[in-house]
Design an enzyme around this catalytic site. Sequence first.
Site, PDB file in Angstrom:
ATOM      1  N   GLU A  80      24.223 -17.464  -2.212  1.00  0.00           N
ATOM      2  CA  GLU A  80      23.386 -16.424  -2.800  1.00  0.00           C
ATOM      3  C   GLU A  80      23.261 -16.574  -4.306  1.00  0.00           C
ATOM      4  OE1 GLU A  80      27.579 -14.710  -2.398  1.00  0.00           O
ATOM      5  OE2 GLU A  80      26.255 -16.080  -1.321  1.00  0.00           O
TER       6      GLU A  80
ATOM      7  N   ASP B  36      23.900 -14.089  -9.264  1.00  0.00           N
ATOM      8  CA  ASP B  36      24.515 -13.971  -7.931  1.00  0.00           C
ATOM      9  C   ASP B  36      24.132 -12.611  -7.362  1.00  0.00           C
ATOM     10  OD1 ASP B  36      26.815 -15.108  -6.043  1.00  0.00           O
ATOM     11  OD2 ASP B  36      27.083 -12.933  -6.241  1.00  0.00           O
TER      12      ASP B  36
ATOM     13  N   ASP C 128      18.488 -13.591   5.022  1.00  0.00           N
ATOM     14  CA  ASP C 128      17.521 -14.614   4.599  1.00  0.00           C
ATOM     15  C   ASP C 128      16.329 -13.985   3.889  1.00  0.00           C
ATOM     16  OD1 ASP C 128      19.148 -16.506   5.699  1.00  0.00           O
ATOM     17  OD2 ASP C 128      17.959 -16.779   7.534  1.00  0.00           O
TER      18      ASP C 128
ATOM     19  N   ASN D 180      24.773  -9.312   4.973  1.00  0.00           N
ATOM     20  CA  ASN D 180      24.747 -10.157   6.174  1.00  0.00           C
ATOM     21  C   ASN D 180      25.487  -9.500   7.329  1.00  0.00           C
ATOM     22  OD1 ASN D 180      23.162 -12.306   5.458  1.00  0.00           O
ATOM     23  ND2 ASN D 180      24.836 -13.548   4.655  1.00  0.00           N
TER      24      ASN D 180
END
Length: 558
Positions: free
Chosen positions: A474, A431, A448, A439
């Site tokens: 993620e 993770d 992204d 973000n």
Amino acid sequence: MNKIQKYEKVMINLYWVFIVLLFSALFFKQELYTNANVYFSKKNYLTVFIVSIVVLNIVKILFVNNINLYSDKAFDVFRSMEVFLTSVFLLPFSDGIEYLSLVLPLFFISIRKGKKLTYLLLGFSAVIKIANIFVLYGIQEPFDASKVVFSLFRIFCIYILLLCIFSISAKIYSENLKNEQENDRLIDELGEKYEQLASAKDEIKNQYETLKETNFKLEDTNKRLTSSIAEFYTLQQVSEAIGSILDINELLNFVNDVIIGVMGVNFSSILLFDQKKNRLKVQFTNITNKEELAILADNVNCELLLDILQNEKPLIENMVDPDKYDFIQTRQIGSFMCVPLSLKSRKFGLTLIEHRNNNTFNTENLRLLTTLGKQVSMAIENAELYANLQEMATVDGLTGVYNRVYFHEKFEAEFKMAEEKGYNLSLVILDIDFFKIFNDTYGHLFGDVVLKEVAQTVKNNLRGTDTIARFGGEEFVLILPRTSIQQAHEKVEFLRTKIAGNVIKDNLISASVTASFGIACYPETSSNQVGLIRDADNALYKAKENGRNCIMISQKIG
């Protein structure tokens, strides 16, 4: 009739022998005296009989040698004359000569004509013999009745014996007659069939001249039709394969086999063009010799073959000079044909077929292989489209690694294999740390970019047998076959360091990220498939609780 004539010749020969014997009798026994006062000259009788028989034999020879003169009627006349002469001229003899001379003609009559004429002539002979007895003893004085009775009894016995013999031979005649009738029937049937065939033959003969000219046209049409059928069958096979075989390697292998079978060549190879490397490579071939295959692979990028591909101009070479073509060295090829595999949008490669004999290929072969090449080109394009669709269905569009759907299919297959083969299977869930903050801080577009960079970093450092898939958000999951918990830890530590040391840049933004890892292993930490995912996920949570950017291993069983 020819068979009877052969028998007749045998009879003539026997009578010549018989005549010789009678001549001998004239030398040793001049005449026979009876007890009567009248003398019968034996010499005269024999002389008349011999002359008569000689004349009869000469006449028979003339008839027998002329098939137009000889007939059943002539046969009856000759036999009757023989019996008559024997009965009349040999009756004065009592030593058995007359009976011997009767047997030959009567036996011949019985096996040829049956009972009727045989019994008639035998009866005639018996009457003459009995009359002779009465005449012979009737003129003697005194009359001796006992001699007459004895002579009659003796004659009766002899003729009964002859009757039995001729009855048997007549029965043989009857059986032969039945066989002949059956044969005649069969011959009649065959004759009818023959007449029908003769009639059909005449009809065919009448039409021959007309058909002769048409035949040349049909032969030419037949050749073209045969070629078209072969072409149609081949294209049908390939078309069916295009519709049913979507794996490009399996498809090309099938097509290569079809070419070998239909074209009747010694070698067939499909060369595909690698656009990234700008080179041809041998994709499929039936060449099994390693040295010959290596020579082909090393020389397929010669100027000749590349020119055929670029200009899309097929080539037929029916008188191969081995020194001129490096790619056929040591294989003693007499003819070869090379056809490009291309569509308007792209050049896919070449089909190369080879034969050991000279002058093997013609324009019809070239046309078929060219048409087949178009089919193969469409098949390759369809297979690539299918592969792209498969990839879109199993690959995550953003990161370029496998998606969760593919992961579950692959994981199930790998776990089943690990159970059957008895090897370790490690599962890693990672993770990206504080991804939500990235973000929120840099925007989703940079988020992204982070996902793609992390995914590619991990993917580029895995083995060919390992699998990476996006697990969600993620999170990513790794399948490591034949990997113990310790080996997995070492591998993941390397990945963790790689991710942490990687600076991710996008335009003016640059940043580094870290990741947390949870590891579980079958059968060291988990005993089943569901437990393996659960244990790796629990280990990941522990890694997050312990400050992130670290690795946690699920607790071992027992």
